[in-house]
Design a protein around this motif. Structure first.
Motif, PDB file in Angstrom:
ATOM      1  N   ARG A 295     -12.996   4.942  32.335  1.00 54.79           N
ATOM      2  CA  ARG A 295     -14.441   3.567  31.867  1.00 54.79           C
ATOM      3  C   ARG A 295     -15.155   3.145  33.808  1.00 54.79           C
ATOM      4  O   ARG A 295     -15.012   2.770  34.141  1.00 54.79           O
ATOM      5  N   PRO A 296     -16.119   3.178  33.164  1.00 54.51           N
ATOM      6  CA  PRO A 296     -17.216   3.009  34.032  1.00 54.51           C
ATOM      7  C   PRO A 296     -16.958   1.401  34.384  1.00 54.51           C
ATOM      8  O   PRO A 296     -16.519   0.522  33.846  1.00 54.51           O
TER       9      PRO A 296
ATOM     10  N   ALA B 283     -19.412  11.305  36.421  1.00 52.15           N
ATOM     11  CA  ALA B 283     -21.040  11.155  35.859  1.00 52.15           C
ATOM     12  C   ALA B 283     -20.246  10.399  34.388  1.00 52.15           C
ATOM     13  O   ALA B 283     -20.656   9.771  34.277  1.00 52.15           O
ATOM     14  N   ILE B 284     -19.245  10.186  34.475  1.00 55.07           N
ATOM     15  CA  ILE B 284     -18.660   9.153  33.365  1.00 55.07           C
ATOM     16  C   ILE B 284     -18.676   7.753  34.194  1.00 55.07           C
ATOM     17  O   ILE B 284     -18.883   6.646  32.886  1.00 55.07           O
ATOM     18  N   LEU B 285     -18.383   7.333  35.733  1.00 52.02           N
ATOM     19  CA  LEU B 285     -18.776   6.254  36.271  1.00 52.02           C
ATOM     20  C   LEU B 285     -19.609   5.583  36.046  1.00 52.02           C
ATOM     21  O   LEU B 285     -20.032   4.676  36.548  1.00 52.02           O
TER      22      LEU B 285
ATOM     23  N   GLY C 182     -17.987   3.471  43.443  1.00 49.41           N
ATOM     24  CA  GLY C 182     -16.260   2.719  43.422  1.00 49.41           C
ATOM     25  C   GLY C 182     -15.500   4.182  42.839  1.00 49.41           C
ATOM     26  O   GLY C 182     -13.814   3.880  43.558  1.00 49.41           O
ATOM     27  N   MET C 183     -16.151   5.173  44.699  1.00 46.01           N
ATOM     28  CA  MET C 183     -14.781   6.863  44.204  1.00 46.01           C
ATOM     29  C   MET C 183     -14.754   6.908  45.427  1.00 46.01           C
ATOM     30  O   MET C 183     -15.389   6.568  46.723  1.00 46.01           O
TER      31      MET C 183
ATOM     32  N   SER D  49      -5.539  -0.354  45.224  1.00 49.71           N
ATOM     33  CA  SER D  49      -6.332  -0.441  45.442  1.00 49.71           C
ATOM     34  C   SER D  49      -7.335  -0.142  44.376  1.00 49.71           C
ATOM     35  O   SER D  49      -8.677  -0.052  44.184  1.00 49.71           O
ATOM     36  N   PHE D  50      -7.145   0.425  43.752  1.00 51.94           N
ATOM     37  CA  PHE D  50      -7.468   1.271  42.117  1.00 51.94           C
ATOM     38  C   PHE D  50      -6.713   1.560  41.419  1.00 51.94           C
ATOM     39  O   PHE D  50      -6.079   0.752  40.683  1.00 51.94           O
ATOM     40  N   ASP D  51      -8.093   1.398  39.910  1.00 52.94           N
ATOM     41  CA  ASP D  51      -8.074   1.372  38.831  1.00 52.94           C
ATOM     42  C   ASP D  51      -7.460   2.398  38.154  1.00 52.94           C
ATOM     43  O   ASP D  51      -6.818   2.380  37.380  1.00 52.94           O
ATOM     44  N   PHE D  52      -8.034   4.032  39.066  1.00 52.56           N
ATOM     45  CA  PHE D  52      -7.570   4.517  38.805  1.00 52.56           C
ATOM     46  C   PHE D  52      -7.368   6.034  39.666  1.00 52.56           C
ATOM     47  O   PHE D  52      -7.535   5.814  40.599  1.00 52.56           O
ATOM     48  N   VAL D  53      -6.331   6.601  39.418  1.00 51.33           N
ATOM     49  CA  VAL D  53      -6.030   7.840  40.379  1.00 51.33           C
ATOM     50  C   VAL D  53      -6.199   9.073  39.308  1.00 51.33           C
ATOM     51  O   VAL D  53      -5.170   9.693  38.648  1.00 51.33           O
TER      52      VAL D  53
END
Length: 268
Positions: free
Chosen positions: A84-85, A105-107, A112-113, A148-152
């Motif tokens: 999600r954004p 495109a989603i974010l 944040g990548m 460190s991350f919300d999504f991998v």
């Protein structure tokens, strides 16, 4: 680290914390394919060199290899897995950026990548189209602090690592509590007819067509097929994800062969 800046991290980066620690029994995704490299220890060097040689032609041959799983499929899988954004995302084995572009495109942007790859050639290609920090490192030795991350995300590279247990333990470690994981892969269909057709296409037709794309491309696609054919079955991948301490583990299948594994680090 400012967007677009590269850094290189050694394979000795910390993988502490979480279940499935590095000193546990190894869980390779497939037996060594010694037709391509002389010893199991030479595997990572072979993979790095192969992707360095084919980085410039990878997007061209991917169109034939993708089996209809283009940008729409990657974007749908990312959304279905919970991207999600506002999320901070790590794309492992970023390659030329095929998954990362859909994540951006989603974010809404790439701020944040972070992208990671073993191959400096692939990182050079990703840099052409993506303005985000790029890190050269092994997927099993992520050089990032805990949580460190919300999504991998990881697209079609599970078969190229050395140890699934170490890989998944590292993913759990760098995810924040409640963070989510998506692994895109290909598995042979269950029917013998389907397996024969896929082998004829990926193991024969695609390598033949790939000769036109550039140096090493035919070898890359033969290696792709051999890793797909030799890879541990989906239930074992799911078992290793659970063993690493991840929850909500599942596998979504499309057109019989496209596998999207998702999981979550349990909330604190």
């Amino acid at each position: 680290m400012p967007a677009g800046q590269d850094s290189e991290a050694s394979g000795a980066a910390a993988t502490k914390g979480g279940a499935g620690a590095a000193d546990a029994e190894a869980a390779p995704p497939h037996a060594p394919l010694l037709a391509y490299y002389p010893t199991p220890q030479a595997h990572s060097g072979f993979v790095r060199g192969l992707f360095n040689r084919t980085a410039g032609s990878y997007d061209r041959i991917n169109a034939a290899f993708a089996l209809g799983s283009g940008p729409w499929y990657r974007r749908r899988a990312l959304r279905r897995a919970g991207l999600r954004p506002g999320a901070r995302l790590l794309d492992v084995a970023i390659g030329t950026g095929l998954v990362a572009r859909e994540a951006a495109a989603i974010l809404g942007d790439t701020r944040g990548m972070v992208g990671l790859d073993l191959s400096e050639g692939m990182l050079a290609e990703a840099r052409r189209s993506l303005g985000l920090p790029l890190v050269q490192a092994r997927a099993e030795a992520l050089p990032f602090p805990d949580a460190s991350f919300d999504f991998v995300s990881m697209g079609y590279a599970l078969r190229h690592v050395v140890d699934l247990g170490q890989l998944f333990a590292g993913y759990r470690r760098v995810l924040r509590p409640g963070g989510r994981l998506l692994l895109l892969e290909i598995a042979p269909p269950e029917s013998r007819l389907g397996q024969g057709l896929l082998k004829a296409y990926l193991g024969g037709a695609v390598p033949l067509l790939s000769r036109l794309a550039g140096s090493g491309s035919a070898t890359l696609m033969r290696y792709y097929w051999d890793t797909i054919a030799a890879c541990v079955p989906p239930p074992e991948i799911l078992r290793q994800l659970e063993k690493a301490g991840l929850s909500e583990v599942r596998c979504d299948t499309d057109i019989g062969i496209m596998r999207a594994y998702s999981a979550r680090r349990p909330p604190a």
